[in-house]
Write an enzyme that holds these catalytic residues in place. Sequence first.
Site, PDB file in Angstrom:
ATOM      1  N   HIS A  21       0.842  -1.197   0.000  1.00 44.46           N
ATOM      2  CA  HIS A  21       0.000   0.000   0.000  1.00 44.46           C
ATOM      3  C   HIS A  21       0.876   1.244   0.000  1.00 44.46           C
ATOM      4  CE1 HIS A  21      -3.906  -1.964   1.702  1.00 44.46           C
ATOM      5  NE2 HIS A  21      -3.295  -2.748   0.825  1.00 44.46           N
ATOM      6  N   GLU A  37       0.827   3.952   1.825  1.00 45.18           N
ATOM      7  CA  GLU A  37       1.281   4.399   3.139  1.00 45.18           C
ATOM      8  C   GLU A  37       2.426   3.530   3.653  1.00 45.18           C
ATOM      9  OE1 GLU A  37      -3.234   5.170   2.956  1.00 45.18           O
ATOM     10  OE2 GLU A  37      -1.835   3.634   2.262  1.00 45.18           O
TER      11      GLU A  37
END
Length: 156
Positions: free
Chosen positions: A53, A55
Amino acid sequence: MPEEQRFLREALSLARSNMENGGRPFGAVVVKNGEVIATGVNEMVQTGDPTSHAELNALRSAAKALGTLRLEGCAVYASGQPCPMCLAAMRMAGITEIAYAHSNAQAEPYGLSTAAIYTELARPIAEQAMRPRHVRLEAQDEVPLYAAWQKLQRTR
């Protein structure tokens, strides 16, 4: 333009660029003292890694750039509302400031919301679809794993 909006726009720009290159529409920026330390995009499609992901990729880059696993004093700006996995990773790294441009409600019509996972995780563990269980497994002649780790840390 306020700093928060500037960093969110950068996360959105990363998301759009990633999307145009065949990836999913997510980008993230890690900032410390008003300076971008690291960025990341969602690379699940490119890598075949369900944990890739935006993040998490930004956190990994920030930890390398700063030479530490602890990212206290850093803020994360994300194009979308962080999923529970990313939120947990940010907490474990010491992040306390998070801002995102698009909510789960905005992502829902496009199949990109993680609201259902948040709902599932809020239920008692015995009522969740995924059922982790603790199975004790220590050989009697071995030093317990965590005690062995602590002993090694003291000698380093």
